[in-house]
Design a protein around this motif. Structure first.
Motif, PDB file in Angstrom:
ATOM      1  N   ARG A 181       0.842  -1.210   0.000  1.00 27.41           N
ATOM      2  CA  ARG A 181       0.000   0.000   0.000  1.00 27.41           C
ATOM      3  C   ARG A 181       0.872   1.255   0.000  1.00 27.41           C
ATOM      4  O   ARG A 181       1.978   1.260   0.553  1.00 27.41           O
ATOM      5  N   GLU A 182       0.347   2.311  -0.636  1.00 23.91           N
ATOM      6  CA  GLU A 182       0.993   3.628  -0.561  1.00 23.91           C
ATOM      7  C   GLU A 182       0.340   4.356   0.608  1.00 23.91           C
ATOM      8  O   GLU A 182      -0.869   4.539   0.622  1.00 23.91           O
ATOM      9  N   ILE A 183       1.126   4.747   1.578  1.00 21.00           N
ATOM     10  CA  ILE A 183       0.568   5.277   2.832  1.00 21.00           C
ATOM     11  C   ILE A 183       0.476   6.803   2.749  1.00 21.00           C
ATOM     12  O   ILE A 183       1.440   7.476   2.377  1.00 21.00           O
ATOM     13  N   TYR A 184      -0.687   7.312   3.131  1.00 24.49           N
ATOM     14  CA  TYR A 184      -0.935   8.762   3.061  1.00 24.49           C
ATOM     15  C   TYR A 184      -0.018   9.505   4.048  1.00 24.49           C
ATOM     16  O   TYR A 184       0.103   9.106   5.213  1.00 24.49           O
ATOM     17  N   ALA A 185       0.605  10.579   3.559  1.00 22.80           N
ATOM     18  CA  ALA A 185       1.513  11.382   4.406  1.00 22.80           C
ATOM     19  C   ALA A 185       1.151  12.861   4.266  1.00 22.80           C
ATOM     20  O   ALA A 185       1.795  13.606   3.528  1.00 22.80           O
ATOM     21  N   VAL A 210      22.074  12.341   3.937  1.00 20.17           N
ATOM     22  CA  VAL A 210      20.942  13.233   3.624  1.00 20.17           C
ATOM     23  C   VAL A 210      19.788  12.395   3.071  1.00 20.17           C
ATOM     24  O   VAL A 210      19.927  11.718   2.053  1.00 20.17           O
ATOM     25  N   GLY A 211      18.645  12.435   3.767  1.00 17.60           N
ATOM     26  CA  GLY A 211      17.466  11.668   3.343  1.00 17.60           C
ATOM     27  C   GLY A 211      17.354  10.307   3.988  1.00 17.60           C
ATOM     28  O   GLY A 211      16.298   9.677   3.945  1.00 17.60           O
ATOM     29  N   GLN A 212      18.453   9.840   4.630  1.00 13.53           N
ATOM     30  CA  GLN A 212      18.421   8.509   5.279  1.00 13.53           C
ATOM     31  C   GLN A 212      17.812   8.636   6.689  1.00 13.53           C
ATOM     32  O   GLN A 212      17.523   9.726   7.144  1.00 13.53           O
ATOM     33  N   ASN A 213      17.655   7.489   7.363  1.00 11.37           N
ATOM     34  CA  ASN A 213      17.231   7.483   8.780  1.00 11.37           C
ATOM     35  C   ASN A 213      15.794   7.987   8.982  1.00 11.37           C
ATOM     36  O   ASN A 213      15.413   8.422  10.061  1.00 11.37           O
ATOM     37  N   LEU A 214      14.980   7.904   7.915  1.00 12.53           N
ATOM     38  CA  LEU A 214      13.586   8.376   8.017  1.00 12.53           C
ATOM     39  C   LEU A 214      12.792   7.455   8.950  1.00 12.53           C
ATOM     40  O   LEU A 214      12.864   6.231   8.835  1.00 12.53           O
ATOM     41  N   GLN A 215      12.036   8.080   9.860  1.00 14.00           N
ATOM     42  CA  GLN A 215      11.242   7.307  10.833  1.00 14.00           C
ATOM     43  C   GLN A 215       9.821   7.854  10.910  1.00 14.00           C
ATOM     44  O   GLN A 215       9.577   8.998  10.558  1.00 14.00           O
ATOM     45  N   ASP A 216       8.942   7.023  11.428  1.00 17.63           N
ATOM     46  CA  ASP A 216       7.544   7.451  11.604  1.00 17.63           C
ATOM     47  C   ASP A 216       6.883   6.523  12.619  1.00 17.63           C
ATOM     48  O   ASP A 216       7.419   5.460  12.942  1.00 17.63           O
ATOM     49  N   HIS A 217       5.731   6.945  13.109  1.00 19.70           N
ATOM     50  CA  HIS A 217       4.893   6.064  13.927  1.00 19.70           C
ATOM     51  C   HIS A 217       3.787   5.489  13.045  1.00 19.70           C
ATOM     52  O   HIS A 217       3.124   6.233  12.325  1.00 19.70           O
ATOM     53  N   LEU A 218       3.611   4.197  13.148  1.00 19.64           N
ATOM     54  CA  LEU A 218       2.602   3.500  12.338  1.00 19.64           C
ATOM     55  C   LEU A 218       1.537   2.964  13.284  1.00 19.64           C
ATOM     56  O   LEU A 218       1.868   2.295  14.271  1.00 19.64           O
ATOM     57  N   MET A 251      -3.750 -11.048  13.419  1.00 20.76           N
ATOM     58  CA  MET A 251      -3.650  -9.660  13.910  1.00 20.76           C
ATOM     59  C   MET A 251      -2.592  -8.887  13.121  1.00 20.76           C
ATOM     60  O   MET A 251      -2.789  -7.724  12.774  1.00 20.76           O
ATOM     61  N   LEU A 252      -1.498  -9.564  12.849  1.00 21.25           N
ATOM     62  CA  LEU A 252      -0.441  -8.919  12.070  1.00 21.25           C
ATOM     63  C   LEU A 252      -0.957  -8.609  10.662  1.00 21.25           C
ATOM     64  O   LEU A 252      -0.703  -7.533  10.109  1.00 21.25           O
ATOM     65  N   GLN A 253      -1.710  -9.541  10.115  1.00 16.94           N
ATOM     66  CA  GLN A 253      -2.253  -9.324   8.771  1.00 16.94           C
ATOM     67  C   GLN A 253      -3.221  -8.133   8.764  1.00 16.94           C
ATOM     68  O   GLN A 253      -3.200  -7.306   7.849  1.00 16.94           O
ATOM     69  N   TYR A 254      -4.050  -8.036   9.809  1.00 20.45           N
ATOM     70  CA  TYR A 254      -4.969  -6.890   9.917  1.00 20.45           C
ATOM     71  C   TYR A 254      -4.156  -5.587   9.926  1.00 20.45           C
ATOM     72  O   TYR A 254      -4.502  -4.618   9.259  1.00 20.45           O
ATOM     73  N   PHE A 255      -3.066  -5.606  10.676  1.00 24.73           N
ATOM     74  CA  PHE A 255      -2.213  -4.408  10.759  1.00 24.73           C
ATOM     75  C   PHE A 255      -1.590  -4.112   9.397  1.00 24.73           C
ATOM     76  O   PHE A 255      -1.564  -2.959   8.948  1.00 24.73           O
ATOM     77  N   ARG A 256      -1.106  -5.143   8.729  1.00 29.06           N
ATOM     78  CA  ARG A 256      -0.490  -4.918   7.409  1.00 29.06           C
ATOM     79  C   ARG A 256      -1.500  -4.310   6.426  1.00 29.06           C
ATOM     80  O   ARG A 256      -1.156  -3.513   5.582  1.00 29.06           O
ATOM     81  N   GLU A 257      -2.760  -4.718   6.556  1.00 27.04           N
ATOM     82  CA  GLU A 257      -3.779  -4.254   5.608  1.00 27.04           C
ATOM     83  C   GLU A 257      -4.405  -2.920   5.986  1.00 27.04           C
ATOM     84  O   GLU A 257      -4.977  -2.239   5.147  1.00 27.04           O
ATOM     85  N   ASN A 258      -4.336  -2.555   7.276  1.00 31.97           N
ATOM     86  CA  ASN A 258      -5.110  -1.390   7.722  1.00 31.97           C
ATOM     87  C   ASN A 258      -4.326  -0.290   8.420  1.00 31.97           C
ATOM     88  O   ASN A 258      -4.899   0.753   8.713  1.00 31.97           O
ATOM     89  N   SER A 259      -3.063  -0.515   8.708  1.00 28.22           N
ATOM     90  CA  SER A 259      -2.342   0.508   9.473  1.00 28.22           C
ATOM     91  C   SER A 259      -2.086   1.741   8.609  1.00 28.22           C
ATOM     92  O   SER A 259      -2.132   1.687   7.377  1.00 28.22           O
ATOM     93  N   GLY A 260      -1.817   2.839   9.282  1.00 35.79           N
ATOM     94  CA  GLY A 260      -1.509   4.081   8.575  1.00 35.79           C
ATOM     95  C   GLY A 260      -0.521   4.892   9.380  1.00 35.79           C
ATOM     96  O   GLY A 260      -0.238   4.585  10.552  1.00 35.79           O
ATOM     97  N   SER A 261      -0.006   5.940   8.759  1.00 35.45           N
ATOM     98  CA  SER A 261       0.922   6.830   9.454  1.00 35.45           C
ATOM     99  C   SER A 261       0.136   7.640  10.486  1.00 35.45           C
ATOM    100  O   SER A 261      -1.024   7.993  10.259  1.00 35.45           O
TER     101      SER A 261
END
Ligand SMILES: Cc1cc2nc3c(=O)[nH]c(=O)nc-3n(C[C@H](O)[C@H](O)[C@H](O)COP(=O)(O)OP(=O)(O)OC[C@H]3O[C@@H](n4cnc5c(N)ncnc54)[C@H](O)[C@@H]3O)c2cc1C
Length: 535
Positions: A73-77, A286-294, A459-469
């Protein structure tokens, strides 16, 4: 034209710098912003968050690259494209993070950034109703409002449920006790958003030594040998250049700051060669080390009214609107994320490693970005979690040498076993909390993922299919001592170059355990001090 300081990006950090650097009247400051002004009332009213979520005028509306671990999936940012930046469109939850988040920054070669060092800046920036204390400031520009006592009654059921299970309670996530369930604080003043634009920039706008240019897209930093000498922008289709006597400061956020550096020839030399950009400085980080909460939400149907009931009827909306107009209180004056807290996923965790949100309403984020956010058509609420300190690292990369092309965002979500394990821990924690007697007694059913989802794999599959930023992108120009792994030093100066600093979310060496806005404001306050010390 020539200014002492040129600031690229009038976001959460940039507005603070513009105020602090121009305050003495000794320095001339130019603030450049790609978006427009924050004049619409929707930036003031907290519920305006929903209006700006898919609004292309005020929101860059980025999407990530397809994420392998999330079913491609392409995650909305979303990112704010307006004066105030993402701080003008965010959900206003105000959490600093845990002491060890900043102690880890210091341990990364950044003396002066440990928790004891940054606490004075957190205190300086805030105006907390409890006044000056060891943990709070009482006279800073950003107003903090505890939502405690004002939240929807269903939030008390959540707190009771956590208590029944023996979890600690926190009265103040920004006080001495981070761990436990509680009610969040928000950065509002009298029911209105207290962004760095409203609190810092607006009051400074009449200063003759401060100039703000809107709709000015920064294309690149200009260099004389290894000194940043100015900046080139495109404004209303016209290319303009500005010269900096002292410094250029990049504040365009975790996506666009590394993009500007790459377009300017400061990045990995192979990347620059691929896009025919002349090399100024080989800086591979430059540009590396990108992090986020999912995060992922679990949806519930209740047997008592929730905010869905009020928001779904015209009469309910009218009542909420009237309450807001008359008292500046009620649901429209708050964030939708009202209760929640910080929990340990198992006993072996040294610190809380999961953040929870309990929202007194439930809504699905529409996949179609032309649609608006609407509550579910039943009495519902939701519980949502994200791991606090994920270890997955991604990157930001230009897709061409054209500044108008968005950068490629690849957070590389869920790419470590630790992050996967914490998804299972979080999913199990949600179910455990929902089995607490208080919560069971108000729940008709779990709507999603639903009782059929039971095993770790499901549960992991649900997260893979539904998680977002949860919109906490950071770290893409990290602060550190190692020039191969970081971009700025502990004084926020870009390694190996003169006259160039970065002051925004991109300098985080590691993501903080809570919501990132408070830490960005702190970085800006401390960054302003560092710049003025060197003036
Ligand atoms: C929808 C949403 C909800 C969020 N909710 C919360 C929350 O509840 N609590 C919390 O703590 N955090 C939240 N956050 C995160 C928080 O808002 C950000 O971490 C913070 O605003 C980042 O600050 P910044 O200064 O690094 O970047 P930003 O605030 O994004 O500012 C960057 C600025 O630079 C401008 N810019 C970019 N490129 C250029 C260019 N080339 N030329 C000129 N200008 C440019 C942008 O338009 C923008 O104004 C949320 C974020 C979003 C998007």
């Amino acid at each position: 034209m020539t200014y002492d300081y040129i600031i690229a990006g009038a976001g959460a950090a940039g507005c603070i710098l513009a105020n602090r650097l121009s305050a003495s009247g000794k320095h001339t400051v130019l603030l450049l912003e790609a978006g427009g002004k924050d004049s619409s009332l929707w930036f003031k009213i907290p519920v305006g968050f929903a209006k700006m979520y898919y609004n292309p005028t005020f929101n860059w509306m980025y999407y990530s690259q397809p994420q392998k671990q999330l079913n491609n999936r392409e995650i909305y940012a979303p990112r704010g494209k307006v004066q105030g930046g993402s701080g003008s469109i965010n959900a206003m939850i105000y959490v600093r993070g845990q002491a060890h988040d900043f102690d880890d920054w210091a341990a990364n070669g950044n003396d002066g950034w440990g928790f004891k060092d940054v606490l004075p800046y957190f205190r300086k920036l805030e105006n907390h109703p409890s006044g000056e204390s060891e943990y709070h400031g009482g006279s800073g520009p950003i107003s903090i409002t505890p939502m405690k006592g004002e939240t929807h009654p269903i939030c008390d059921v959540f707190l009771k449920g956590c208590d029944e299970l023996g979890y600690p309670q926190s009265d103040d996530f920004n006080g001495p006790k981070f761990e436990g369930s509680g009610i969040y604080d928000v950065n509002t003043k009298d029911g209105q958003r207290s962004s760095s634009s409203f609190a810092h920039l607006h009051p400074a706008l009449s200063r003759p030594n401060l100039t703000v240019e809107h709709y000015a897209l920064v294309d690149r930093v200009l260099f004389e040998n290894e000194r940043a000498s100015g900046i080139s922008v495109t404004q209303h289709g016209v290319v303009r250049t500005f010269q900096a006597r002292k410094e250029v400061i990049l504040c365009a956020g975790a996506v666009d700051t590394p993009k500007i550096l790459q377009l300017s020839g400061v990045a990995d030399q192979a990347l620059l060669a691929r896009h025919q950009i002349p090399l100024v400085k080989h800086l591979p980080a430059v540009g590396q080390n990108l992090q986020d909460h999912l995060c992922a939400s679990y949806y519930y149907k209740a047997n008592i009214p929730t905010l869905n009931d009020q928001l779904s009827s015209l009469f309910g909306q009218f009542k909420l609107g009237l309450k807001y107009l008359l008292t500046r209180k009620g649901a429209l004056a708050m964030s939708v994320n009202q209760a929640g807290g910080f929990f340990r996923g198992n006993e072996s965790q040294a610190n809380p490693n999961l953040q929870l949100y309990f929202n007194p309403l439930s809504y699905q984020i529409p996949k179609n970005n032309k649609a608006s956010l609407k509550p579910e058509p039943y009495s519902g609420f939701l519980l949502c979690f994200n791991p606090c300190r994920p270890t997955s690292r991604g990157h930001i990369e230009i897709q061409s040498n054209n500044p108008r092309d968005a950068a490629l965002i690849d957070p590389n979500y869920l790419s470590t076993q630790k992050d996967i394990d914490e998804v299972i821990q979080g999913s199990r924690l949600m179910r455990k909390i929902m089995r607490a007697p208080a919560l069971k007694s108000i729940t008709v059913a779990e709507v999603l993922p639903g009782p059929a989802v039971e095993s770790d794999e499901q549960m992991l599959q649900y997260f893979r299919e539904n998680s977002g930023s949860i919109y906490h992108l950071c770290g893409s120009c990290a602060m550190g001592a190692d020039v191969l792994k970081s971009v700025v030093d502990k004084r926020l100066k870009v390694h190996g170059l003169d006259g160039l600093r970065i002051v925004d979310a991109s300098i985080f060496p590691n993501v903080t355990s809570g919501n990132t806005h408070a830490a960005v404001l702190m970085v800006a306050e401390k960054g302003a001090d560092l710049i003025l010390q060197d003036a």
